[in-house]
Design an enzyme around this catalytic site. Structure first.
Site, short mmCIF file in Angstrom:
data_model
loop_
_atom_site.label_atom_id
_atom_site.label_comp_id
_atom_site.label_asym_id
_atom_site.label_seq_id
_atom_site.Cartn_x
_atom_site.Cartn_y
_atom_site.Cartn_z
N ASP A 166 0.82 -1.20 0.00
CA ASP A 166 0.00 0.00 0.00
C ASP A 166 0.86 1.26 0.00
OD1 ASP A 166 -2.68 1.20 0.50
OD2 ASP A 166 -1.73 1.87 2.35
N GLU A 212 0.84 -0.28 -5.13
CA GLU A 212 -0.29 0.65 -5.16
C GLU A 212 0.34 2.04 -5.15
OE1 GLU A 212 -3.54 3.24 -3.55
OE2 GLU A 212 -1.90 2.63 -2.28
C1 GLC Z 1 -4.08 3.52 0.04
C2 GLC Z 1 -5.41 2.84 0.25
C3 GLC Z 1 -6.39 3.82 0.81
C4 GLC Z 1 -5.85 4.32 2.11
C5 GLC Z 1 -4.42 4.88 1.95
C6 GLC Z 1 -3.79 5.09 3.27
O1 GLC Z 1 -4.13 4.51 -0.90
O2 GLC Z 1 -5.87 2.28 -0.97
O3 GLC Z 1 -7.65 3.26 0.98
O4 GLC Z 1 -6.68 5.32 2.61
O5 GLC Z 1 -3.59 3.98 1.25
O6 GLC Z 1 -3.46 3.85 3.85
#
Ligand code: GLC
Ligand code: GLC
Length: 652
Positions: A284, A326
């Site tokens: 993430d 991500e």
């Molecule tokens: C990523 C996740 C999101 C979250 C962020 C902080 O972007 O997809 O949902 O709020 O990380 O962890």
């Protein structure tokens, strides 16, 4: 010379490994460590070589890899070897994914296990089960504020439930994707608690400061991620009496990767979940891993080095496990998360294709493919053995992260165009049936993003409210059109749970004080399984969407050229409403599929004589692989229905 340094360090480390480790059968481990150690050492050196305790930390790193290798269940070790031998396995078109919250999808992890047949009914064989680790009752950010990285959140089950689920998925050849939130922890995590209690070791796990001097310097160049709910990037912690860096919500503390102990902890956690049966780990917020004064603190070179190091270490212990990056960042930045300077991906094998996602929503709003065509041209070519995750919706908002220059080249003024999109999707624009909500509005610069379920954004909610069959057809067509794109573009398509049934916005979050301020909850539904039965009843909206997607997925799996080997050519055509590309085979030149999408609600035409090799084959018979029918062609003009698409191929 340099290699000798790394070899002698490796010898030292191996001599110093604790006896309980060195007694084990570690043949495969040593082979992989030998093969990767030069790279591991170089990266670890670049990041932490200046420290006095460098050698001790390097020993700890190798011990961590070895210990997790010893704990790795044999069944996964066998899969590792299989995948090493067939290392392009994930580029196949046979994979089709879905992302879901276990509680919203089916109550809990056992519920997900009981619904595995549903995935197979639809053709989904990769399931991203959204964060499952323990997080606080209230401040959880949908599971992305983790308070314990080694426990399953008791609200959705236990480690044993996960293990049963993973086993059952493996038997059914469904891949398991789990999240590891690498960038931050909840303020209730043990490390944060210790930092709060004044322990300097744990304060150094985070970025904490006694006054505003450093934070103020950072703030000069850092954007705000959640400007409405959590303005600024630092939070004052009363108990600790220090400022702490909190880029996302104020209860999410950013981890300090300039501390090697943090890196090693996180590697250990990644390998821990690999050993629990994850085939793929979604890392993430990876763009944020390195913080530097004077920068946006995103996409820094060191963030890439950290990911490369994580990958190299994972290759040693659990080589069958893939990473998803991500990183929702600019097109020219995103491809770097596959790894730079390498043919084979050396960071994350898979990355979210946020560029394509946002461009698709631009095309839906404008009813033309001008920016989509332009933006895709700016999408860098990816490395071999790397692939996109193509999606239309996910649990997050839609950011309008296109390049300003692309917007201009498409003929619009950037600020006005973004405003139009925002107004369009939040239903302010008179011509729009979209029912989205704004998210992350920043009063300082006017930026905002969009929340809303796919179906509500394309007008299904409006159509059903009005009881208008024509609008309903158009909305269903739009849902299928978007899916036809993510299923054919090249990469792993990732559906979002509920979209396969036309799930509308769910406003119940507004009653929950922990969620009310975050409009992303409007598109994180609870599936009503009684209603989902409608998918078997011809004539219902659920049936129309589900059965069409089911067909699309099964057809995709049969089309070899849909596998992702950089085998796509964009074809620019005169008609601005159409988005056209060709997928071809690198091995059999005669195999090609022409994909045509019409983003307008009215039928559009395409003069086939202008479309490369598709012009010359006068006598060839074209067939749409999705419907199985011959398309409408008048003289050389192909007709594409409103919101229609084709996957055209030639039959002899
Ligand atoms: C990523 C996740 C999101 C979250 C962020 C902080 O972007 O997809 O949902 O709020 O990380 O962890
Ligand atoms: C394996 C195989 C691939 C299989 C996948 C899932 O290593 O190569 O075909 O479906 O990984 O386990």
């Amino acid at each position: 010379m340099y290699e000798q340094v790394s070899h002698s360090l490796l010898n030292d480390i191996l001599n110093n490994l604790k006896t309980e480790i060195s007694k084990q059968d570690l043949r495969h481990f040593y082979t992989r460590l030998g093969a990767n150690f030069y790279a591991i050492h170089s990266l670890f050196e670049r990041l932490y070589g200046h420290r006095d305790d460098f050698k001790t930390q390097a020993l700890r790193l190798v011990e961590t890899m070895a210990r997790q290798y010893i704990q790795r269940p044999d069944v996964y070790k066998e899969i590792d070897i299989e995948r090493e031998n067939n290392h392009n396995w994930f580029l196949s078109q046979k994979w089709v994914g879905m992302a879901l919250y276990s509680n919203g999808f089916a109550g809990d992890l056992n519920g997900v296990r009981e619904h595995l047949g549903y995935f197979q009914e639809l053709g989904v064989n990769l399931a991203h089960i959204m964060p499952i680790m323990r997080c606080p009752e209230g401040h959880s950010d949908g599971g992305y504020a983790v308070s314990n990285f080694r426990e399953v959140d008791s609200r959705i089950g236990s480690m044993e439930d996960l293990s049963k689920l993973a086993d059952e998925m493996r038997l059914r050849d469904i891949l398991l994707v789990l999240d590891v939130v690498v960038n931050h922890t909840s303020n209730e995590h043990e490390w944060a608690q210790k930092a709060r209690a004044g322990d300097p070791v744990y304060q150094n796990y985070y970025y904490t400061f006694e006054n505003r001097n450093v934070p103020d310097m950072f703030e000069q160049s850092m954007p705000e991620i959640f400007p409405e709910n959590s303005p600024g990037n630092f939070t004052w912690d009363e108990e600790m009496e220090r400022w702490v860096m909190t880029v996302f919500n104020n209860f999410q503390w950013d981890l300090n990767y300039s501390n090697p102990a943090v890196f090693i902890e996180m590697l250990d956690i990644i390998l821990y979940w690999a050993n629990k049966g994850a085939d793929i780990l979604r890392l993430d917020a990876v763009a944020f891993l390195w913080k530097k004064i004077g920068s946006t603190c995103q996409n820094e070179r060191e963030a890439h080095l950290i990911l490369q190091l994580l990958k190299d270490c994972c290759q040693v212990t659990a080589p069958g496990v893939l990473f998803i990056a991500e990183a929702i960042v600019a097109p020219f930045e995103v491809a770097k998360y596959f790894g730079e300077d390498a043919v084979i991906a050396k960071e994350c094998e898979i990355a979210y294709n946020a560029t394509f996602m946002a461009l698709l929503w631009d095309a839906m709003a404008t009813k033309n493919a001008k920016l989509l065509n332009q933006g895709i041209k700016s999408l860098p070519v990816k490395l071999e053995r790397a692939t996109w995750l193509n999606y239309a919706r996910c649990h997050d908002d839609i950011g309008l992260g296109f390049d300003d220059s692309d917007i201009q080249l498409a003929g619009y003024e950037p600020a006005q165009h973004r405003k139009f999109l925002l107004d369009y999707y939040t239903g302010k624009f008179s011509d729009s049936y979209a029912r989205g909500l704004p998210f992350g509005h920043n009063e300082k610069n006017g930026d905002a993003r969009i929340s809303g379920s796919l179906a509500s954004l394309v007008g299904l909610q409006h159509a059903l409210d009005e009881g208008n069959p024509q609008s309903t057809e158009a909305a269903v067509g739009s849902i299928l059109l978007l899916h036809s794109m993510i299923l054919s573009f090249g990469g792993i398509p990732l559906l979002y749970y509920g979209d396969e049934l036309g799930q509308l916005n769910d406003y119940s979050y507004q009653e929950d004080p922990n969620k009310a301020g975050d409009s992303r909850w409007v598109h994180r539904p609870t599936i009503n399984w009684d209603k989902a039965e409608n998918r078997n009843m011809p004539g219902t909206v659920e049936y129309k969407i589900f059965s069409a997607l089911k067909r699309m997925i099964s057809v995709r799996k049969e089309i070899d050229v849909f596998a992702d080997f950089n085998n796509r050519t964009l074809i620019e055509v005169e008609n601005p409403h159409l988005f056209v590309f060709e997928r071809y085979s690198l091995i059999k030149p005669s195999e090609q599929v022409l994909v045509i999408a019409n983003f307008d609600g009215k039928p559009q035409h395409l003069d086939l004589s202008t479309v490369g090799r598709w012009a010359t084959n006068k006598h060839a018979r074209l067939v749409d692989l999705y419907s199985g029918f011959t398309p409408d062609i008048f003289k050389k003009t192909l007709v594409v229905a409103g919101f229609g698409f084709y996957w055209l191929s030639e039959v002899a």
